[in-house]
Scaffold this active site. Structure first.
Site, short mmCIF file in Angstrom:
data_model
loop_
_atom_site.label_atom_id
_atom_site.label_comp_id
_atom_site.label_asym_id
_atom_site.label_seq_id
_atom_site.Cartn_x
_atom_site.Cartn_y
_atom_site.Cartn_z
N GLY A 15 0.84 -1.20 0.00
CA GLY A 15 0.00 0.00 0.00
C GLY A 15 0.87 1.24 0.00
O GLY A 15 2.06 1.17 0.35
N GLN A 50 2.91 9.93 1.92
CA GLN A 50 4.26 9.35 1.98
C GLN A 50 5.17 9.85 0.86
O GLN A 50 6.39 9.72 0.96
CB GLN A 50 4.19 7.82 1.92
N CYS A 100 5.95 -0.43 7.47
CA CYS A 100 5.61 0.79 6.74
C CYS A 100 6.82 1.23 5.93
O CYS A 100 7.95 1.22 6.44
CB CYS A 100 5.23 1.89 7.72
N LEU A 101 6.58 1.62 4.69
CA LEU A 101 7.67 2.09 3.83
C LEU A 101 8.30 3.36 4.39
O LEU A 101 9.44 3.69 4.06
CB LEU A 101 7.16 2.31 2.40
N HIS A 150 -4.35 1.45 7.86
CA HIS A 150 -2.98 1.98 7.91
C HIS A 150 -2.82 3.15 6.93
O HIS A 150 -2.26 4.20 7.28
CB HIS A 150 -2.02 0.83 7.58
N GLU A 151 -3.34 2.98 5.71
CA GLU A 151 -3.19 4.03 4.69
C GLU A 151 -4.02 5.28 5.04
O GLU A 151 -3.56 6.41 4.85
CB GLU A 151 -3.61 3.52 3.30
N HIS A 159 -2.28 7.43 7.44
CA HIS A 159 -1.25 8.28 6.82
C HIS A 159 -1.86 9.61 6.36
O HIS A 159 -1.24 10.67 6.51
CB HIS A 159 -0.65 7.60 5.59
O1 GNR Z 1 4.03 -2.66 2.59
C1 GNR Z 1 3.36 -2.52 3.61
N1 GNR Z 1 3.05 -3.61 4.36
C2 GNR Z 1 2.15 -3.60 5.40
C3 GNR Z 1 2.10 -4.72 6.23
C4 GNR Z 1 1.21 -4.77 7.28
C5 GNR Z 1 0.37 -3.71 7.51
C6 GNR Z 1 0.41 -2.58 6.70
C7 GNR Z 1 1.28 -2.53 5.66
S1 GNR Z 1 1.31 -1.15 4.62
C8 GNR Z 1 2.97 -1.18 4.07
C9 GNR Z 1 3.20 -0.12 3.00
C10 GNR Z 1 3.00 1.25 3.60
O2 GNR Z 1 3.80 1.77 4.31
N2 GNR Z 1 1.88 1.82 3.37
O3 GNR Z 1 1.60 3.01 3.92
NI NI Z 2 2.77 3.06 5.76
#
Ligand code: GNR
Ligand code: NI
Length: 176
Positions: free
Chosen positions: A46, A51, A91-92, A133-134, A137
């Site tokens: 995601g 980001q 998270c990236l 999660h997204e 952000h």
């Molecule tokens: O790549 C991602 N893996 C992930 C694993 C578990 C819960 C959420 C994520 S999102 C993350 C990519 C990212 O940072 N998205 O904002």
């Molecule tokens: Ni993230």
């Protein structure tokens, strides 16, 4: 198409609240294409516009193994939540750190697609985790915010160390 730079925690720009997309035009279509390219290149499932330092409510997701199921959510809202689950997240923007976070188990989401059409979907499991999660952000929130302050301190230390080991690439812009 363009690969975009992903901001890393702690960066104040990750804390900005994103504004709704007003009009889905060529600029947004290009943004979505660039976000997919950037997410796939970084091996993420995601990516939120925040980001890559664009503060508009655009999210891309692809949970498939073959990267063949792109999902784009524009101006997404969670319209209902049910249950609780714990899942390990990464998270990236917080490289090389993984920790369990509690989220709603099932959610119902309303969003616009890239054609500007409203749709609704139900999600559970990893998809529900990823959408929550997204959308965090877009509100300037990171998964590490849910952890104890001790763990948050450890994350910051670890990222500071990583940053020293990996000097900025020319693509990331800033001078030393
Ligand atoms: O790549 C991602 N893996 C992930 C694993 C578990 C819960 C959420 C994520 S999102 C993350 C990519 C990212 O940072 N998205 O904002
Ligand atoms: Ni993230």
């Amino acid at each position: 198409m363009a690969l975009l730079e992903i901001l890393h925690h702690p960066d104040a720009r990750l804390r900005k609240k994103a504004a709704p997309v007003q009009q889905i035009d060529a600029r947004i279509t290009q943004l979505v294409a660039d976000m997919f390219e950037t997410m796939y290149a970084a091996h993420g499932i995601g990516l939120a516009a925040t980001q890559i330092n664009v503060h508009e409510r655009v999210v891309v997701i692809d949970l498939s193994e073959e990267k063949t199921e792109p999902l784009c959510l524009i101006n997404a809202e969670i319209i209902s939540k049910e249950g609780k689950m714990e899942h390990e997240e990464g998270c990236l923007s917080v490289p090389e750190y993984y920790e369990k976070v509690e989220r709603a188990e099932r959610i119902q989401v309303r969003a616009l697609d890239t054609a500007g059409k409203t749709f609704e979907m139900d999600a559970d499991g990893l998809l529900a985790v990823c959408i929550q999660h997204e959308l965090d952000h877009l509100d300037g929130k990171l998964f590490v915010d849910y952890l104890s302050s001790l763990k948050q301190q450890r994350v910051r230390k670890k990222l500071e160390k990583l940053k020293k080991q990996q000097p900025k690439s020319p693509a990331s812009g800033a001078a030393a």
